[in-house]
Write a protein that holds these residues in place. Structure first.
Motif: not given
Length: 130
Positions: A32-35, A75-85, A87-90, A115-120
């Motif tokens: 089980k994963y959570s982020y 970068n404050p211009e990045i959408k939080k949805e993309l930032l979430h993905v 940072t998870y991948k890092e 591996n867990f595909d967070i984007e899906s």
């Protein structure tokens, strides 16, 4: 593409490990994963990755829980949805290595997180107020 996220550091916030199986026991793992990401006003965020790995048949015989924090500038211009993905991948490889090292150092075969595909997943999607 400009660098939207800079990984600064990570640390283990919590680690739990139970191994009460006899040597050679076969275990079917459940994961089980959570982020979650918490943002601060100075373009810094903290990602908190929680992973649980346990014996599907008997959680009391084999259980690992790790909570790992990652600190990032963004970068404050990045959408939080993309930032979430991003940072998870890092942070995920650090969690994977930590679990693998823990089990090897405990004298058992390494547990390697799949591996867990967070984007899906729909769990990382944000509403308009985020």
């Amino acid at each position: 593409m400009p660098n939207n996220v800079t990984f600064r550091a990570f640390k283990a916030k919590e680690i739990q490990f139970v191994n009460k199986h006899e040597n050679g026991a076969r275990i079917e793992f459940e994961n089980k994963y959570s982020y979650n990401v918490k943002y601060s006003p100075n373009n810094t965020c903290i990602g908190e990755f929680t992973v649980e790995v346990y014996d599907k048949a008997d959680k009391d015989k084999f259980y690992i829980k790790a909570v790992i924090l990652g600190i990032f500038n963004y970068n404050p211009e990045i959408k939080k949805e993309l930032l979430h993905v991003q940072t998870y991948k890092e942070l995920f490889p650090y969690a994977r290595t930590m679990i693998s090292s823990l089990t090897v150092n405990a004298g058992i075969p390494p547990v390697i997180l799949p591996n867990f595909d967070i984007e899906s997943q729909s769990i990382y999607k944000f509403g308009k107020n985020c």
